[in-house]
Design a protein around this motif. Sequence first.
Motif, short mmCIF file in Angstrom:
data_model
loop_
_atom_site.label_atom_id
_atom_site.label_comp_id
_atom_site.label_asym_id
_atom_site.label_seq_id
_atom_site.Cartn_x
_atom_site.Cartn_y
_atom_site.Cartn_z
N CYS A 207 -3.66 -1.62 6.15
CA CYS A 207 -4.60 -1.00 5.34
C CYS A 207 -3.69 -0.44 3.85
CB CYS A 207 -5.36 0.18 5.66
SG CYS A 207 -6.03 -0.23 7.34
N GLY A 209 -3.63 -0.32 0.67
CA GLY A 209 -4.01 0.46 -0.56
C GLY A 209 -3.36 -0.11 -1.74
N ASP A 231 -5.24 -5.50 2.36
CA ASP A 231 -6.46 -4.67 2.10
C ASP A 231 -7.62 -5.14 1.51
OD1 ASP A 231 -6.21 -1.26 1.66
OD2 ASP A 231 -7.70 -2.15 0.46
#
Length: 390
Positions: A207, A209, A231
Amino acid sequence: MTPGARVQAAIEILDQVIAAARANGAPADRLIGDWFRTRRFAGSKDRRAVRELAYRAIRACGEVPETGRAAMLRVAAEDREVAALFDGTGHSPATIVAGEPVAEAGLAPQWLVERFAASGVAAADAAALLDRAPLDIRVNTIKAASLALPEGGERSVAANGWRYPPETRIEQSAAYVQGAIEVQDTGSQLTCEVVAARAGETIMDLCAGAGGKTLALAAAMDNSGALVACDTDRTRLSRLAPRAERAGATGIETVLLDPGKELQALQRFAGAADAVLVDAPCSGTGTWRRNPEARWRLTEAQLGRYVATQSRLLDIAAQLVKPGGRLVFVTCSLLDEEGAKQAEGFLKRHPDWSAAMPDLPVGTPRGPGLRLSPWHDGTDGFFVARFERL
């Protein structure tokens, strides 16, 4: 701007912040920036004073205020100097009328206060979530040879961390422009250390980002090995490439994921990773020092969706790790649903995994992992757990 006009400006901004909180709109810092972009008459001192007034009101109100005026009246109720500026002259706010609505003081909406208590967070401790956060940086060891740190900092407990006063204009420093330092909370740096990424390994940031933790992992790996940043948000993930170039981080592969179909894009990595970091989407209750209006946005239904997403991502990550590998689960939350209980649920679902308590210089054990907090550790609030595949 007169002092009274600054108060009125803060009220107008607060009206926008409250409306955005109810509609899940733009964050407060963006709204404040937009407000001033259309009002060029405001000088730097005006902007700073209005911003401080607005955030002071946001931090003072527990439940979502009815109006910006009601929020600012909460501040006035505790500060006679602010109350005196409600005099109705010029651009000042109208005189205070007896009985008009005043926002309630408090930590957060009541349901969240109850969740904190159930998660072992004392009310006196939780108040630190509304303090002003310091400015933390991470020294980028890829470019450490050319490093000249800005003055005014002191070492933090993170391996490559420094801490500065919150008003420090770090992004104007040569070290920042050259990519020798990155702005990153000490707690965030510590959670990256739990991954224990090493040169030559295959590491996945599930994840990623905009890549703040990915860059920390790249530095730990000394640009050697395979680093995969994933992501579902194309816009956020697109910010990683220019950041990596500035930091001198090479060899990072990005993978855009389709929500609900992540495994289809990740099949080639199944059982191949030495470590996977799951910095999962969460309520963000540990970051209120930086985003105090976030506590007005969160609902019980949203929290439930975050918890379900975290469980699903952990199950996906477990399929990517090779035997003997490790999985690090992180949330910037102080709620047990997104921390200890989530980690315990993972272990129940996956008997071929065990928990290894993270070895950090700070933190309080909470279930199978550690809790970092502003009141005990001076960091944002985090939960971090490390699992090892048998």
